[in-house]
Scaffold this motif. Structure first.
Motif, short mmCIF file in Angstrom:
data_model
loop_
_atom_site.label_atom_id
_atom_site.label_comp_id
_atom_site.label_asym_id
_atom_site.label_seq_id
_atom_site.Cartn_x
_atom_site.Cartn_y
_atom_site.Cartn_z
N PHE A 53 -8.59 -41.86 -49.42
CA PHE A 53 -7.62 -40.99 -48.76
C PHE A 53 -6.22 -41.58 -48.89
O PHE A 53 -5.27 -40.89 -49.25
CB PHE A 53 -7.99 -40.81 -47.28
N LYS A 54 -6.14 -42.89 -48.64
CA LYS A 54 -4.84 -43.57 -48.74
C LYS A 54 -4.29 -43.49 -50.16
O LYS A 54 -3.11 -43.16 -50.38
CB LYS A 54 -5.00 -45.05 -48.33
N ALA A 55 -5.17 -43.76 -51.14
CA ALA A 55 -4.75 -43.71 -52.54
C ALA A 55 -4.28 -42.31 -52.90
O ALA A 55 -3.27 -42.14 -53.60
CB ALA A 55 -5.92 -44.14 -53.44
N GLU A 56 -5.00 -41.29 -52.40
CA GLU A 56 -4.64 -39.90 -52.68
C GLU A 56 -3.26 -39.57 -52.09
O GLU A 56 -2.44 -38.92 -52.73
CB GLU A 56 -5.72 -38.97 -52.12
N GLN A 57 -3.03 -40.04 -50.87
CA GLN A 57 -1.73 -39.80 -50.23
C GLN A 57 -0.60 -40.43 -51.05
O GLN A 57 0.47 -39.83 -51.21
CB GLN A 57 -1.71 -40.34 -48.80
N GLU A 58 -0.86 -41.61 -51.56
CA GLU A 58 0.17 -42.29 -52.37
C GLU A 58 0.44 -41.54 -53.66
O GLU A 58 1.59 -41.39 -54.08
CB GLU A 58 -0.26 -43.74 -52.65
N LYS A 59 -0.66 -41.06 -54.28
CA LYS A 59 -0.51 -40.26 -55.50
C LYS A 59 0.34 -39.02 -55.22
O LYS A 59 1.20 -38.64 -56.01
CB LYS A 59 -1.89 -39.81 -55.97
N ARG A 60 0.03 -38.37 -54.09
CA ARG A 60 0.76 -37.15 -53.76
C ARG A 60 2.25 -37.42 -53.58
O ARG A 60 3.09 -36.65 -54.01
CB ARG A 60 0.20 -36.53 -52.47
N LYS A 61 2.51 -38.53 -52.91
CA LYS A 61 3.90 -38.90 -52.68
C LYS A 61 4.59 -39.11 -54.04
O LYS A 61 5.70 -38.61 -54.27
CB LYS A 61 3.95 -40.18 -51.84
N ARG A 96 3.76 -37.85 -56.92
CA ARG A 96 3.94 -36.57 -57.61
C ARG A 96 5.12 -35.81 -57.03
O ARG A 96 5.88 -35.17 -57.75
CB ARG A 96 2.66 -35.74 -57.51
N LYS A 97 5.24 -35.82 -55.71
CA LYS A 97 6.37 -35.16 -55.04
C LYS A 97 7.70 -35.69 -55.56
O LYS A 97 8.68 -34.97 -55.68
CB LYS A 97 6.32 -35.37 -53.52
N GLU A 98 7.69 -37.00 -55.86
CA GLU A 98 8.92 -37.63 -56.33
C GLU A 98 9.08 -37.49 -57.84
O GLU A 98 10.00 -38.05 -58.44
CB GLU A 98 8.92 -39.12 -55.93
N GLY A 99 8.15 -36.74 -58.44
CA GLY A 99 8.28 -36.46 -59.86
C GLY A 99 7.83 -37.61 -60.76
O GLY A 99 8.12 -37.62 -61.95
N LYS A 100 7.12 -38.59 -60.19
CA LYS A 100 6.65 -39.71 -61.01
C LYS A 100 5.36 -39.34 -61.74
O LYS A 100 4.57 -38.54 -61.25
CB LYS A 100 6.37 -40.93 -60.12
N GLU A 101 5.12 -40.00 -62.87
CA GLU A 101 3.87 -39.77 -63.57
C GLU A 101 2.77 -40.56 -62.86
O GLU A 101 2.99 -41.70 -62.47
CB GLU A 101 3.98 -40.20 -65.03
N VAL A 102 1.63 -39.93 -62.68
CA VAL A 102 0.55 -40.59 -61.94
C VAL A 102 -0.63 -40.77 -62.88
O VAL A 102 -1.04 -39.85 -63.57
CB VAL A 102 0.14 -39.72 -60.73
N VAL A 103 -1.16 -41.99 -62.91
CA VAL A 103 -2.32 -42.24 -63.78
C VAL A 103 -3.57 -41.69 -63.10
O VAL A 103 -3.87 -42.03 -61.95
CB VAL A 103 -2.50 -43.76 -64.04
N GLU A 104 -4.29 -40.83 -63.79
CA GLU A 104 -5.53 -40.27 -63.25
C GLU A 104 -6.69 -40.89 -64.01
O GLU A 104 -6.92 -40.57 -65.15
CB GLU A 104 -5.57 -38.74 -63.44
N GLU A 105 -7.42 -41.79 -63.33
CA GLU A 105 -8.55 -42.40 -64.06
C GLU A 105 -9.85 -41.67 -63.79
O GLU A 105 -10.86 -41.93 -64.40
CB GLU A 105 -8.77 -43.87 -63.67
N GLU A 106 -9.82 -40.76 -62.85
CA GLU A 106 -11.10 -40.28 -62.32
C GLU A 106 -11.89 -39.36 -63.23
O GLU A 106 -13.10 -39.38 -63.23
CB GLU A 106 -10.88 -39.56 -60.98
N ASP A 107 -11.18 -38.54 -64.03
CA ASP A 107 -11.84 -37.36 -64.57
C ASP A 107 -13.15 -37.61 -65.33
O ASP A 107 -14.09 -36.84 -65.21
CB ASP A 107 -10.87 -36.61 -65.47
N GLU A 108 -13.21 -38.68 -66.08
CA GLU A 108 -14.34 -38.88 -66.98
C GLU A 108 -15.67 -39.05 -66.23
O GLU A 108 -16.71 -38.62 -66.69
CB GLU A 108 -14.11 -40.10 -67.88
N ASP A 109 -15.64 -39.71 -65.08
CA ASP A 109 -16.90 -40.11 -64.44
C ASP A 109 -17.46 -39.08 -63.48
O ASP A 109 -18.51 -39.28 -62.90
CB ASP A 109 -16.69 -41.42 -63.66
N PHE A 110 -16.75 -38.00 -63.29
CA PHE A 110 -17.11 -37.03 -62.27
C PHE A 110 -18.60 -36.73 -62.22
O PHE A 110 -19.24 -36.86 -61.19
CB PHE A 110 -16.35 -35.73 -62.48
N ASN A 111 -19.17 -36.32 -63.35
CA ASN A 111 -20.55 -35.84 -63.30
C ASN A 111 -21.57 -36.97 -63.29
O ASN A 111 -22.64 -36.83 -62.74
CB ASN A 111 -20.83 -34.91 -64.48
#
Lengths: 295, 295
Positions: free
Chosen positions: B213-221, B223-238
């Motif tokens: 939750f904390k990490a997500e909040q930081e990511k959102r912040k 993104r709001k500031e227009g920074k590029e955010v590294v998304e590592e999650e997508d590959e492992d979802f399934n």
């Protein structure tokens, strides 16, 4: 309705009373939602205006309740020229929050001259107790008869509508006969998505709506006070449907667009992007990261 | 995900930023809805508690997303003994409004001893970016093996859960082998509705949820500031889905119950009453008004 004679100590009025309360709560929720999301939708619009394929891709991924109405020729037109979609609860803040306006904007295309097609649905009540979405048909200026995706049907709807307004609603005109023929020969499955713009629903005057609303409020008050309320409406519900309806479920489709496609557009767009990536992967190497540049 | 490489001037971060805003708005709406309708549901409960057939009839009319999971033997049990259903957003007002508790109350019946079965779904986040509903399996005390509608599968789920809690989550135990066999041999189509109570979802500790939750909040912040955010999650979802899941779509079913069956219960009940009236009319005279008394 046998619910009137429930085999238990609860009366039909008590159930209706609760349903009245929930309906009020639902309307309040739509109002709140509208207030809460108005600026967000404006922000979203600004962003997606820069993605030319956004709305065509959203329609491509639309759920079955919407997709089932899109014929292959409709899809080509949408892919080639749909520029934007917007949904507005246009009677807010004062009026009924269930009234919906759906606006399509188009780039120049082979089929019609219009750059905007807006379909408005008013939530209205009839004096027999029916309530729902009604609309005026919207004209599409087809470039030629063979470019008309509705095969002339939408023009017939406009004609009949003009005739009705001119006081011929009881007459069996040529346009009505032809329209009836079209309706009888075309299943909804076969009709173009653009017949959606021909939907009328029940013909309810402003006065009728106002009186029906007043009568409904009085009934609700009586039910709240635990009085028995005479319901005369139930029997005639189906008989009164407009018989020359070209797209009888357009009201449901409008709600699906307003409550699913419009709020979920980003989700559908991202789905389309992912599918695109998967099909790229199938055909190309597993050098996934460069997909978008490969095209 | 190719959405990262949109072929346009918009970045994936800008789309995610909007989606973040809409997610916040949705949560706020659920909170408001809960406040707005809490008393109405209590009022409704009081009324329908006096209609013994209410919930069985509602389940009988339930939409396909729910009805598809109810086998004929499940239906008999529900008709004979389901006394009430209730849905609660149990983490409100402080916690996540998407967490759902669904409580079934039963009269004495041939199949199990329980009078209450409550299934709680917590909305939780994992550190790889996944978020969704997780749950603990709920034990049903079957009266005998041949009364067990899940054919022993729910008991196996409980066993595996106990083993996992005892630190054997990596071991290939007898219970796991049997459970896997059951899952492989039974399509979701064939499994009892009551396997719903065995759903677990992903195993997310309180600490993991808090950190994610904390990490997500930081990511959102960011993104709001227009920074590029590294998304590592997508590959492992399934890959990370729980492999011994007995009812993999129980989270969707819970949402359908909470957002469709529960709010729409009165509508489904009235539908059942009307169908009942129609079938009475078909078999009897057209003396409609006495239907309910005829039985």
């Amino acid at each position: 309705m046998s619910a009137k004679d429930l085999d238990c100590p609860i009366s039909y009025e008590q159930l209706e009373d609760i349903e009245d309360d929930f309906e009020e709560a639902d309307m309040e929720l739509i109002r709140y939602q509208d207030k809460l999301t108005k600026d967000l939708y404006a922000k979203r619009d600004k962003i997606i205006a820069q993605i030319p394929t956004f709305w065509p891709l959203v329609f491509e991924q639309s759920p079955p309740e919407i997709d089932e109405y899109i014929q292959p020729t409709d899809a080509s037109l949408l892919i080639g020229s749909l520029k934007s979609l917007s949904v507005e609860r246009f009677e807010l803040p004062e009026g009924d929050p269930r009234s919906i306006a759906i606006k399509f904007e188009f780039a120049a295309n082979d089929h019609f001259e219009n750059t905007t097609l807006e379909k408005k649905f008013w939530y209205r009540r009839a004096k027999d107790g029916w309530a729902g979405l009604v609309s005026d048909p919207v004209e599409i200026k087809w470039k030629s008869a063979d470019k008309d995706l509705t095969g002339g049907a939408l023009d017939l709807v406009m004609k009949v509508w003009e005739e009705d307004k001119a006081g011929k609603s009881e007459e069996e005109t040529e346009a009505k006969k032809k329209l009836k023929e079209f309706i009888d020969n075309t299943g909804v499955d076969g009709a173009s998505f653009f017949t959606f713009f021909g939907y009328r629903g029940r013909d309810i005057s402003v006065e009728e709506d106002r009186e029906a609303f007043k009568a409904e409020q009085e009934k609700r008050k009586a039910r709240k006070e635990g009085k028995e309320v005479v319901e005369e409406e139930d029997e005639d519900f189906n008989d009164d449907e407009y018989e020359f309806e070209i797209f009888p479920t357009a009201d449901d489709l409008a709600v699906s667009i307003a409550e699913d496609l419009w709020p979920g557009a980003m989700k559908y767009f991202i789905q389309a992007q992912e599918l695109d990536a998967i099909s790229d992967m199938e055909f190309e190497s597993d050098d996934e990261m460069n997909d978008a540049n490969d095209e």
